[in-house]
Scaffold this motif. Structure first.
Motif, PDB file in Angstrom:
ATOM      1  N   LYS A  21      34.382  54.086  23.568  1.00 29.68           N
ATOM      2  CA  LYS A  21      34.998  52.768  23.881  1.00 29.68           C
ATOM      3  C   LYS A  21      33.939  52.127  24.898  1.00 29.68           C
ATOM      4  CE  LYS A  21      39.833  54.555  24.387  1.00 29.68           C
ATOM      5  NZ  LYS A  21      40.621  54.693  25.257  1.00 29.68           N
TER       6      LYS A  21
ATOM      7  N   GLU B 292      31.500  50.215  22.798  1.00 33.46           N
ATOM      8  CA  GLU B 292      31.973  49.106  22.260  1.00 33.46           C
ATOM      9  C   GLU B 292      31.873  47.965  23.120  1.00 33.46           C
ATOM     10  OE1 GLU B 292      35.886  49.428  21.003  1.00 33.46           O
ATOM     11  OE2 GLU B 292      35.618  50.814  19.234  1.00 33.46           O
ATOM     12  N   ARG B 293      32.250  48.112  24.374  1.00 35.05           N
ATOM     13  CA  ARG B 293      32.073  47.208  25.435  1.00 35.05           C
ATOM     14  C   ARG B 293      30.484  46.636  25.661  1.00 35.05           C
ATOM     15  NH1 ARG B 293      36.729  47.135  29.416  1.00 35.05           N
ATOM     16  NH2 ARG B 293      38.375  47.930  28.261  1.00 35.05           N
TER      17      ARG B 293
ATOM     18  N   ALA C 191      28.373  46.728  23.352  1.00 37.43           N
ATOM     19  CA  ALA C 191      27.923  45.909  22.270  1.00 37.43           C
ATOM     20  C   ALA C 191      28.133  44.346  22.316  1.00 37.43           C
ATOM     21  CB  ALA C 191      28.539  46.709  20.971  1.00 37.43           C
ATOM     22  N   LYS C 192      29.642  44.197  22.817  1.00 36.88           N
ATOM     23  CA  LYS C 192      30.164  43.016  22.911  1.00 36.88           C
ATOM     24  C   LYS C 192      29.239  42.170  23.938  1.00 36.88           C
ATOM     25  CE  LYS C 192      34.927  43.951  21.833  1.00 36.88           C
ATOM     26  NZ  LYS C 192      36.234  44.175  22.246  1.00 36.88           N
ATOM     27  N   LYS C 193      28.801  42.836  24.833  1.00 34.24           N
ATOM     28  CA  LYS C 193      28.002  42.166  25.769  1.00 34.24           C
ATOM     29  C   LYS C 193      26.372  42.074  25.518  1.00 34.24           C
ATOM     30  CE  LYS C 193      31.221  41.818  29.309  1.00 34.24           C
ATOM     31  NZ  LYS C 193      31.465  40.399  29.864  1.00 34.24           N
ATOM     32  N   LYS C 194      26.043  42.668  24.362  1.00 38.87           N
ATOM     33  CA  LYS C 194      24.726  42.963  23.857  1.00 38.87           C
ATOM     34  C   LYS C 194      23.707  43.676  24.873  1.00 38.87           C
ATOM     35  CE  LYS C 194      25.250  38.642  21.048  1.00 38.87           C
ATOM     36  NZ  LYS C 194      24.776  37.343  20.808  1.00 38.87           N
TER      37      LYS C 194
ATOM     38  N   SER D  97      23.289  53.183  22.359  1.00 39.70           N
ATOM     39  CA  SER D  97      24.393  53.290  21.148  1.00 39.70           C
ATOM     40  C   SER D  97      24.482  54.554  20.490  1.00 39.70           C
ATOM     41  CB  SER D  97      23.874  52.260  20.016  1.00 39.70           C
ATOM     42  OG  SER D  97      22.535  52.399  19.698  1.00 39.70           O
TER      43      SER D  97
ATOM     44  N   THR E 170      25.525  44.239  35.370  1.00 38.25           N
ATOM     45  CA  THR E 170      26.947  44.321  34.771  1.00 38.25           C
ATOM     46  C   THR E 170      27.859  44.648  35.587  1.00 38.25           C
ATOM     47  OG1 THR E 170      26.797  46.668  34.499  1.00 38.25           O
ATOM     48  CG2 THR E 170      25.882  45.405  32.648  1.00 38.25           C
TER      49      THR E 170
END
Length: 365
Positions: free
Chosen positions: A6, A9-10, A12-15, A44, A128
């Motif tokens: 999870k 995934e977060r 990846a969305k924030k690059k 990753s 972040t």
């Protein structure tokens, strides 16, 4: 889905190709370890825990706790930290061809950030916020079980000490008795130093226990909680020593009604701010709005106060699995204050009160 998946995934969305974790609570949530000097690196495909301890001494978490530590088996690499830490980190980042590195902006001091910037030249540091904390908001079954047990221990501890509350006992004595009973009941300790206040001192929402002695007719406010398997509980009860006055009863029942209405409306999909407004409107209509000086409640888990927050600034949508406190209070300077606090679990259609509800009428001791 595992916690690390999870989180990735977060990311990846924030690059964010890699994330450096320095908050021990977040590291413990993901790995099962929570050393104050530990640092974790998440990419990753890899998850690494860097610790000043000898790696061979870490071992595995106790069998009884493995259900809580769902990320443990994903931490395939546990490495001994070298000082300075950058001697360990930079070769790994170079090998993984990582040039952009996220960090926990709310958990890295300015001086430490400057140290990182100085030693990580050629890497872009990305601040972040809430990547792990937002995951922690929704609890799994094992976490909920730990919270339930923490509540039971806290409630039993209060029941045992109430019979000892008499005229002339000091606030600090009650707090000490409570902490002893919490540990005796099987908790790791108190979730926070208990708040115990008598008489006019109850008008301070979060006062520290003093040498003030209890007198007949005094209001009593006790805010306490237990830690069980690293998960916290947080409850508040108000009492009066002897017969309650009409004003004391009236204010208590206003709070009970405000809390009840708010709890009834807690369900998935509703904004936190709306729950706060439901209780606050009831208190305001009774003429005490300006004396309700804090938010209605907050999330709770590995920390006593964590997101989301039931307050006017928080528009978070409530989700199943969240555990929240609901704690309306009225504090009148020079007179006293009353607060009640219970904990609820958000379910698919509403919520379940995890604690024994505060009684409908002000309890008299």
């Amino acid at each position: 889905m595992q916690r690390l998946e999870k989180l990735r995934e977060r990311m990846a969305k924030k690059k964010i190709p890699a994330l450096l974790l320095t908050n021990p609570i977040n590291i413990g949530y993901l790995s099962g370890f929570a050393g104050s000097e530990d640092i974790a690196l998440i990419t990753s495909k890899k998850a690494m825990l860097f610790t000043p301890l000898e790696v061979g001494r870490l071992g595995r978490p106790p069998r009884s706790r493995r259900g809580l530590l769902t990320g443990f088996t994903d931490f395939l690499q546990i490495k001994k930290r070298k000082d300075p830490f950058f001697k360990t980190l930079i070769p790994i980042l170079d090998k993984l061809k990582i040039k952009r590195l996220g960090f926990e902006a709310e958990h890295l001091s300015y001086s430490r950030y400057r140290l990182f910037s100085k030693n990580l030249k050629g890497f872009r540091l990305i601040p972040t916020k809430g990547l792990v904390e937002n995951l922690r908001r929704v609890k799994n079954q094992k976490e909920i079980e730990a919270i339930r047990r923490g509540i039971e221990i806290a409630e039993s501890a209060l029941t045992r000490i109430l019979k000892k509350i008499k005229v002339s006992i000091k606030e600090r004595e009650v707090a000490a008795l409570l902490e002893y009973e919490i540990k005796k009941g099987g908790a790791e300790g108190s979730a926070f130093p208990p708040i115990v206040a008598f008489g006019r001192r109850t008008s301070y929402p979060h006062s520290k226990p003093s040498i003030t002695k209890l007198r007949k007719g005094d209001l009593i406010k006790i805010d306490w909680g237990a830690i069980y398997r690293r998960y916290s509980s947080d409850l508040t009860r108000s009492f009066v020593l002897g017969r309650a006055t009409e004003k004391q009863r009236k204010i208590y029942f206003i709070l009970y009604r405000a809390q009840s209405e708010a709890i009834e409306k807690i369900k998935p999909g509703i904004e936190c701010v709306r729950i706060d407004k439901i209780a606050r409107d009831i208190i305001t209509k009774e003429g005490y709005g300006k004396f309700f000086s804090h938010g209605l409640g907050h999330g709770i888990g590995r920390e006593v106060h964590e997101g989301p927050y039931l307050k006017s600034e928080d528009h978070t949508l409530i989700e199943p699995g969240m555990v929240l406190t609901v704690e309306p209070g009225i504090y009148l300077p020079g007179w006293g204050g009353i607060r009640i606090e219970d904990m609820v679990l958000v379910t698919a259609k509403g919520c379940e009160v995890l604690s024994r509800r505060a009684p409908e009428e002000l309890p008299e001791l």
